[in-house]
Write an enzyme that holds these catalytic residues in place. Structure first.
Site, PDB file in Angstrom:
ATOM      1  N   THR A 260       0.834  -1.207   0.000  1.00 19.95           N
ATOM      2  CA  THR A 260       0.000   0.000   0.000  1.00 19.95           C
ATOM      3  C   THR A 260       0.865   1.252   0.000  1.00 19.95           C
ATOM      4  O   THR A 260       1.996   1.241   0.523  1.00 19.95           O
ATOM      5  CB  THR A 260      -0.916   0.018   1.247  1.00 19.95           C
ATOM      6  OG1 THR A 260      -1.563   1.290   1.359  1.00 19.95           O
ATOM      7  CG2 THR A 260      -0.115  -0.216   2.518  1.00 19.95           C
ATOM      8  N   ASP A 261       0.328   2.335  -0.543  1.00 26.57           N
ATOM      9  CA  ASP A 261       1.033   3.613  -0.495  1.00 26.57           C
ATOM     10  C   ASP A 261       1.148   4.148   0.927  1.00 26.57           C
ATOM     11  O   ASP A 261       1.966   5.027   1.208  1.00 26.57           O
ATOM     12  CB  ASP A 261       0.345   4.649  -1.398  1.00 26.57           C
ATOM     13  CG  ASP A 261      -1.116   4.911  -1.040  1.00 26.57           C
ATOM     14  OD1 ASP A 261      -1.623   4.322  -0.058  1.00 26.57           O
ATOM     15  OD2 ASP A 261      -1.766   5.690  -1.762  1.00 26.57           O
ATOM     16  N   GLU A 262       0.356   3.611   1.852  1.00 30.92           N
ATOM     17  CA  GLU A 262       0.380   4.108   3.225  1.00 30.92           C
ATOM     18  C   GLU A 262       1.698   3.823   3.938  1.00 30.92           C
ATOM     19  O   GLU A 262       1.981   4.415   4.979  1.00 30.92           O
ATOM     20  CB  GLU A 262      -0.788   3.534   4.028  1.00 30.92           C
ATOM     21  CG  GLU A 262      -2.141   4.038   3.571  1.00 30.92           C
ATOM     22  CD  GLU A 262      -3.232   3.827   4.592  1.00 30.92           C
ATOM     23  OE1 GLU A 262      -2.973   4.005   5.796  1.00 30.92           O
ATOM     24  OE2 GLU A 262      -4.356   3.507   4.192  1.00 30.92           O
TER      25      GLU A 262
ATOM     26  N   TYR B  42      -1.754  -0.465  10.884  1.00 30.30           N
ATOM     27  CA  TYR B  42      -1.968  -1.204   9.633  1.00 30.30           C
ATOM     28  C   TYR B  42      -0.798  -1.019   8.687  1.00 30.30           C
ATOM     29  O   TYR B  42      -0.206  -1.982   8.196  1.00 30.30           O
ATOM     30  CB  TYR B  42      -3.269  -0.745   8.966  1.00 30.30           C
ATOM     31  CG  TYR B  42      -3.296  -0.999   7.481  1.00 30.30           C
ATOM     32  CD1 TYR B  42      -3.244  -2.297   6.977  1.00 30.30           C
ATOM     33  CD2 TYR B  42      -3.357   0.061   6.571  1.00 30.30           C
ATOM     34  CE1 TYR B  42      -3.252  -2.529   5.601  1.00 30.30           C
ATOM     35  CE2 TYR B  42      -3.372  -0.159   5.207  1.00 30.30           C
ATOM     36  CZ  TYR B  42      -3.312  -1.456   4.726  1.00 30.30           C
ATOM     37  OH  TYR B  42      -3.306  -1.679   3.369  1.00 30.30           O
TER      38      TYR B  42
END
Length: 345
Positions: A131-133, A155
């Site tokens: 994910t880009d997170e 997360y």
């Protein structure tokens, strides 16, 4: 029947996974597609009804953390390609139960990597969907694949930890891994805890769109078919050992998103839009935006094909035509409770 390739997809009954599995089964009848999924709350067997009787599709219900089951799959099947999507992804829940996210996202990845690496039949690709997170919040900075990883919630931290595990198998064993980091993926069949289906579900229940805090948050949105096309391209042309951003230039402020959906679903004039918005307390450590560069992937020939206007129309239409896709299950009460809490963006 002998198949040319065998592809294992973990989390193949989830939102992104089901679109990937359906695409693989339909595009490649000469391949065997195995879906390993434990059918958690955010999955629906209905997502795969169109392919469940196809001869090249096999469903295995089980937990990716179950080493005996995962080892059995690699012993009995000659797995050529692995797409690892199985994960816990709801940011708010990760603050409440971080140990569960640690188990599924990190330990599950370790179990899968170990089984794949030790298999007698060496896989050609292990594609980890991240994910880009993991980059953390970006303001004026645009993240490329060399940018530092600074996750801002439990997360994202578990996804980053899993990435390091995946990378270690490349560094130590030259195991053929590829890591993808995607923008917010949206489209039909997404569970109602994510922001777009959450807003749509609330509106169809004649409730207001609940927006966390008043800070100017925005997200880059990528339609699910474009994400699937990127994953399939990387399966064929991606360089092993590399990380690829999968993103779009379509950045939409969350308030604007809510207003667009209100207009599309409720058909109200601009003067009444504010009546359908409700601002609620923000979550801890919220990231305002995740701008990423996908130039590396574009050099392989990928471009997003679905515009925001086209993708959001298709998504709104699907949720309007399938109002009971989630609520006619045993999870109905959970869904209604989730809608009273925060959406994941």
């Amino acid at each position: 029947m002998d198949f040319d390739r065998t592809v294992l997809v973990t989390g193949g009954s989830g939102f992104i996974g089901s679109h990937l599995v359906c695409s693989l089964v339909s595009r490649h009848p000469e391949w065997r597609i195995i879906n390993l999924d434990n059918l958690d709350y955010c999955c629906s067997p209905k997502s795969l009804e169109s392919i469940e009787d196809r001869s090249n599709y096999m469903f295995v219900q089980g937990d990716v953390c179950n080493s005996r089951l995962v080892n059995h799959i690699f012993i009995t099947e000659k797995i050529d390609i692995i797409f690892h999507l199985a994960a816990k992804t709801h940011v708010e829940s990760s603050f409440q139960t971080p140990s569960i996210f640690q188990r599924v996202n990190v330990e599950g990845t370790r179990v899968l990597l170990t089984a794949a690496h030790q298999a007698r039949h060496r896989p050609q690709r292990f594609i980890y969907i991240s994910t880009d997170e993991v980059y953390g919040a970006g303001l004026d900075q645009v993240f490329d694949e060399s940018s530092p990883v600074r996750p801002g919630n439990p997360y994202a931290a578990t996804k980053a930890a899993a990435e390091y595990l995946v990378r270690s198998y490349w560094d130590q064993y030259q195991f053929p891994i590829i890591i993808t980091r995607s923008n917010n993926i949206y489209g039909p069949r997404q569970y109602t805890e994510k922001v777009i289906p959450r807003f749509l579900t609330l509106l169809h229940m004649n409730k207001k769109c609940t927006i966390q805090g008043t800070l100017p948050k925005s997200r880059h949105f990528l339609f699910v078919s474009d994400a699937v096309d990127a994953f399939l391209l990387l399966m064929e042309k991606g360089l092993v050992g590399e990380v690829y951003n999968v993103g779009t230039s379509c950045e939409v402020p969350i308030v604007q998103l809510a207003q667009e959906l209100v207009k599309m679903v409720k058909n109200v004039p601009d003067s009444e839009l504010k009546d359908w918005l409700e601002f609620v307390p923000d979550r801890p450590l919220v990231d305002l935006r995740y701008p990423i560069s996908s130039e590396k992937l574009q050099q392989l020939g990928w471009r997003a094909q679905v515009s925001w206007s086209q993708g959001i129309r298709e998504t709104v239409k699907w949720y309007g035509e399938n109002p009971n896709f989630w609520s006619d299950t045993s999870e109905d009460q959970r869904i209604r409770e989730d809608l009273e809490n925060a959406a994941s963006i």
